[in-house]
Every structure is written in C-alpha cells, then in structure tokens.
Write a protein that holds these residues in place. Sequence first.
Motif, PDB file in Angstrom:
ATOM      1  N   VAL A 111       0.812  -1.210   0.000  1.00  0.00           N
ATOM      2  CA  VAL A 111       0.000   0.000   0.000  1.00  0.00           C
ATOM      3  C   VAL A 111       0.850   1.265   0.000  1.00  0.00           C
ATOM      4  O   VAL A 111       0.480   2.281  -0.605  1.00  0.00           O
ATOM      5  CB  VAL A 111      -0.962  -0.025   1.210  1.00  0.00           C
ATOM      6  CG1 VAL A 111      -1.631   1.327   1.424  1.00  0.00           C
ATOM      7  CG2 VAL A 111      -2.013  -1.107   1.012  1.00  0.00           C
ATOM      8  N   ASP A 158       1.601  -5.611   2.457  1.00  0.00           N
ATOM      9  CA  ASP A 158       0.623  -5.344   3.501  1.00  0.00           C
ATOM     10  C   ASP A 158      -0.599  -6.235   3.258  1.00  0.00           C
ATOM     11  O   ASP A 158      -0.653  -6.979   2.275  1.00  0.00           O
ATOM     12  CB  ASP A 158       0.254  -3.861   3.481  1.00  0.00           C
ATOM     13  CG  ASP A 158       1.490  -2.975   3.496  1.00  0.00           C
ATOM     14  OD1 ASP A 158       2.318  -3.149   4.407  1.00  0.00           O
ATOM     15  OD2 ASP A 158       1.643  -2.132   2.587  1.00  0.00           O
ATOM     16  N   PHE A 186      -4.949  -6.325   3.382  1.00  0.00           N
ATOM     17  CA  PHE A 186      -6.299  -5.802   3.594  1.00  0.00           C
ATOM     18  C   PHE A 186      -7.249  -6.971   3.804  1.00  0.00           C
ATOM     19  O   PHE A 186      -7.187  -7.970   3.080  1.00  0.00           O
ATOM     20  CB  PHE A 186      -6.773  -4.972   2.405  1.00  0.00           C
ATOM     21  CG  PHE A 186      -8.208  -4.524   2.532  1.00  0.00           C
ATOM     22  CD1 PHE A 186      -8.540  -3.428   3.302  1.00  0.00           C
ATOM     23  CD2 PHE A 186      -9.230  -5.228   1.912  1.00  0.00           C
ATOM     24  CE1 PHE A 186      -9.858  -3.023   3.455  1.00  0.00           C
ATOM     25  CE2 PHE A 186     -10.557  -4.842   2.050  1.00  0.00           C
ATOM     26  CZ  PHE A 186     -10.868  -3.739   2.824  1.00  0.00           C
ATOM     27  N   LEU A 227      -6.527  -2.970   7.702  1.00  0.00           N
ATOM     28  CA  LEU A 227      -5.375  -2.692   6.845  1.00  0.00           C
ATOM     29  C   LEU A 227      -4.149  -2.944   7.705  1.00  0.00           C
ATOM     30  O   LEU A 227      -3.747  -2.109   8.519  1.00  0.00           O
ATOM     31  CB  LEU A 227      -5.388  -1.263   6.318  1.00  0.00           C
ATOM     32  CG  LEU A 227      -4.209  -0.914   5.399  1.00  0.00           C
ATOM     33  CD1 LEU A 227      -4.174  -1.832   4.181  1.00  0.00           C
ATOM     34  CD2 LEU A 227      -4.262   0.546   4.974  1.00  0.00           C
ATOM     35  N   ALA A 282      -5.838   0.618   9.594  1.00  0.00           N
ATOM     36  CA  ALA A 282      -7.042   1.020   8.866  1.00  0.00           C
ATOM     37  C   ALA A 282      -7.675   2.258   9.469  1.00  0.00           C
ATOM     38  O   ALA A 282      -8.211   3.113   8.748  1.00  0.00           O
ATOM     39  CB  ALA A 282      -8.051  -0.127   8.835  1.00  0.00           C
ATOM     40  N   LEU A 308      -7.637  -4.029  -4.375  1.00  0.00           N
ATOM     41  CA  LEU A 308      -6.581  -3.025  -4.262  1.00  0.00           C
ATOM     42  C   LEU A 308      -5.934  -2.908  -5.630  1.00  0.00           C
ATOM     43  O   LEU A 308      -5.262  -3.836  -6.099  1.00  0.00           O
ATOM     44  CB  LEU A 308      -5.552  -3.446  -3.217  1.00  0.00           C
ATOM     45  CG  LEU A 308      -5.869  -3.117  -1.758  1.00  0.00           C
ATOM     46  CD1 LEU A 308      -4.984  -3.915  -0.819  1.00  0.00           C
ATOM     47  CD2 LEU A 308      -5.714  -1.617  -1.487  1.00  0.00           C
ATOM     48  N   LEU A 335      -8.493   1.558  -3.332  1.00  0.00           N
ATOM     49  CA  LEU A 335      -9.275   0.498  -2.699  1.00  0.00           C
ATOM     50  C   LEU A 335     -10.746   0.606  -3.063  1.00  0.00           C
ATOM     51  O   LEU A 335     -11.335   1.693  -2.980  1.00  0.00           O
ATOM     52  CB  LEU A 335      -9.117   0.567  -1.179  1.00  0.00           C
ATOM     53  CG  LEU A 335      -9.937  -0.400  -0.330  1.00  0.00           C
ATOM     54  CD1 LEU A 335      -9.523  -1.852  -0.590  1.00  0.00           C
ATOM     55  CD2 LEU A 335      -9.800  -0.058   1.150  1.00  0.00           C
ATOM     56  N   ASN A 367      -5.891   6.327  -2.786  1.00  0.00           N
ATOM     57  CA  ASN A 367      -4.686   6.262  -1.961  1.00  0.00           C
ATOM     58  C   ASN A 367      -3.906   7.572  -2.106  1.00  0.00           C
ATOM     59  O   ASN A 367      -3.402   7.894  -3.185  1.00  0.00           O
ATOM     60  CB  ASN A 367      -3.836   5.075  -2.406  1.00  0.00           C
ATOM     61  CG  ASN A 367      -2.647   4.814  -1.498  1.00  0.00           C
ATOM     62  OD1 ASN A 367      -2.242   5.664  -0.721  1.00  0.00           O
ATOM     63  ND2 ASN A 367      -2.087   3.615  -1.603  1.00  0.00           N
TER      64      ASN A 367
END
Length: 518
Positions: free
Chosen positions: A332, A339, A341, A361, A374, A390, A401, A415
């Motif tokens: 991310v 990472d 999600f 997140l 998150a 994503l 997202l 983002n």
Amino acid sequence: MKLSFSFWLLSALAAAALPAVTEPHFVDRAAALPVQQVYSGGWEHFVGGGVAALDCNHSGYPSLYVAGGAGPSRLFVNTTGHPGAPISFRLGSVPALTDVTGAYPIDIDGDGWADLFVLRVGGNVILKGGPDCSFTDVTQAWGLDPGDKWSTAFSATWEAGQSWPTIAIGNYVDRKNPNGPFFACDTNFLVRPEGRKFGPKIALKPSFCSLSMLISDWRRNGERTLRVANDRQYYVRDGYEQMWHLNPLREFTEAEGWPHVSLWGMGIASADLYGTGYPDIMTTSMGDQLLQLNEKGTLVAAPYAIGSYAQRPYKGDDGRPSTGWHAEFADVDNDGRMDLFIAKGNVDQMMSNASKDPNNLLMQQPDGKFVEKADVAGIGTTERSRGAALVDLNGDGKLDLVVVNRRAPMELWQNTTAGANHWLELQPRMDHGGNAYAVGAWVEVRAGGRVQDQEITVGGGHASGHLTPIHFGLGAATAAEVRVIWPDGTASDWAPAAVDAKYAVRAAGAGLRLGPLY
C-alpha cells in the motif's frame, strides 16, 4: 508453533534494507460513482458481493464490474483524466444480470481483451470482452454448462498444451435441498477444455461449501494445484480445507503434508511475504484469520505474535469475534513490504459475531510483523463488507481500494499516502498459445539489493479478482531489473527497467522486451 530460523533471519535482513513504515492515508471518492452500488438480497446473498477490476478499453485505467446480488450488477468505466487525477467513472453498457455473487476477469480466448466469468445464484455466465468495454454473452457459444447452482468461487489455469483454460467453479449450499442448509453442501466442478470450448463438468467430491478457490504453484515445483476454502457453518463436521492435484485429479492427503484444517474458510490470499521464493497463504474465517507460512512447500501456521490473526474488532466496544471475507496482499505504501487488507462484516445478524466489524489494513513492519492501520488510513468502516480490490485506479502508482458492502453502498478510496517511495507495474504478455496474460508465470523484480516475486493467478479473494499489471513497491530504489519465469518454467534473463512506470513485458529470445501496456 515457532517459526524457523530462516524466517527471522530474512526479517532482520528486510529490516536493515527497507525504509521505515509510512503512515497510509486514503480519501473517500465514492461520490465519483455515477450511482450507488449495493449488494442486496436475502439469505442467498449472505455470501458473495464481489468486484472485478479490468482495463476493458485499454486506456491504462482499470474499470470495475460489481455484483449486485438481488439488484443489478453494473460496469463502472474508468474516466480518470490523467495520472494522479481524482478518480472518476461513468456507467458502462453490459448485459443485464441479477443474482450475481461475484466475477473474475480472465482472457479466455486469448484475443487480448479481458472477459468476465460471472458467478450467480442460478446459471453462471461468460461475458466476452471487446473494444470500448463492450461485452457479449458467449456462455452457450463457448460450451459452458451454466448450471443452476449457488456459485461463489472460481479459479483458472492453462494446462500444458492447451490454448483454452481449465477452470474450477465452487458452489455453496444446495439451496434446493429440503433438508438443508446444514449438511447440504453442493458439488464443486472442474471443467477442462475441448479444443477452444469448454468440455463437460468433472465433479470434485467431496465438496464442503466452498467460498474461495485458488490454483497456484505454491510448492514451486511446476505443479499447479487447487486450493479450496470451505465454510464449516454448513458442512458442520467432517469437512476441511482442501487441496487438489489437477493431473491426475485427486485430493492431497495428510500423508503428503496437507493437514486437514477445519475453519469458516471465506477468502484466500497468496503472496511471498518475506522473499523466500515461496508464497504464503492467508485464509479468512470467523474469528482467527489463518496465515500459513510456506517453508519450502510445507505450510506452517504463523505465530500469534505476527499480528495477522485479526480475530476481534480493533475499535468500538463490540468484543465478539470478527468475520473475515476478502483478503488481499499488496504494498500500500510502496515500501517494498507486502501489507494485508481484510474485508470484514457480520454475515447478517449473527449474534455470535461482532455486528460493527471494521475492515483491516495490516501494514507490514520492518521486523515482518503486521500492525493495524485502517483507522489511521481512514478506511476502517463497519458496514457488512464482502468483496474488494486493491488496484491503481488513477495511474499514480499507488494502490486504491474498492470495497463492496452487503445492504450498504460500495466504497471507493483513493490512496493519497505521502512519501517518495518508488514502484513498478508489470504485465507479462504472451502473443501465441492462447494464454495471453501469462497466467501461471512468476514475475521477479530486483531492486535495492533484494528480489521480490509474484505469481500471476486467477482466483482467490472472495468472489473478487483483477486482471491488472502486477504491482511492486520499491522503497527508495531508483533502478530495477526484471525477470519472468514463464508458465512453461522457462526463465528469462534479467532486463533493466526504469522505476515509477508501467510496462507490458514480452519474451525477446532469452531476454525481455519492455514496452507500453497497449
């Protein structure tokens, strides 16, 4: 169970080589959608609620096909003006379908345009993609028996010598069984091609109410096998998470190192988290989310301290267990670390589990552990989330997202994470043989003194997938090299690549040719 020494060594090396964690940040862009999209319906739509991300007009900006459950599914065509611009969409034209649970983009006929395999309560549908985001129903023309099941899972691969894919279709509860829903799991199917059409269905027995499937070469031995996540809510007992050999078709046994783990399997995510060369596997569930670390082809449950289990809400006063759905590994903040999600949400009004269940997140730290961000990022919403994606929607190299919610509007997040971390997006292409998007290939990037790798797959997630370039975060690295291990196992030479760019990658003798996406 303790992790091997090799894991901790690799984590220490990663900590020394990679930048500090950047705090993620997202901006709500749901107002950019021309209409609100809601995944609605009764108990046949308690599960599902997927989104497919695909570049249906070769603009370089992915569009979205979104399930509607009892309501209409819709195509949102990306109209973002230039890289980094605010995300925008218009409604596209697509055959009218209701009772859609999810969809997966895949170029079935190898013409370079992404098709859609649409999962439904009722007959499944194949929509052939063409220029300008045009779609045509070719289910009958391409020989698919649509069935009349409650379909909730899908995966695909190209087997040796075939120009058409082998597909797996996962079905949930047999909704016509008068003694159901408990102990009434429906049958899953494998469908192999016959020339350039699909052949008859082959039953995968036993079947245990599947909610996700993924075909992957997870042992890195050249054999692609089928992982199936199953929901013990309805198989109740005697079921387990499954792995299937495809040729000859048979289940893995415990003697082969495949332990029979039983959980409320909902979504699958796969990625090489620590640079071992082997993909680790996350399976979402009610309560603990199970991360299995891949020790050279043996899957070992990650220790609780790694921070990935996300078993209860991290905010609010509801301490009941969480319910995980779609899971996706991705970088991310482009720091070179994967990472995670996880879309969360109560099945409907299940009293045993949290009713306000924020999405996760989980940002990977330099020591290899995961920390919840998150709430910091602004995306820890508490609707009944299901599918997600994503994907870079506005071409700026940062992954945006999309989250599909049951009985609530779809979410769209841009983002806007600050920082100067670099990135690279790569789309291997094969111009001959039918497998146009090189499903089954491994893409490797060497930058900043380390190698990252990702496998090109179709499937996983929860009723959601995308056919978009493979995204790599590079941290502070300003130069990179690329290698592709093609589906037949042939490895290319390394080729230089400028960073902060998107490329189509094609074989050029033993090397690679990097060029524009289209």
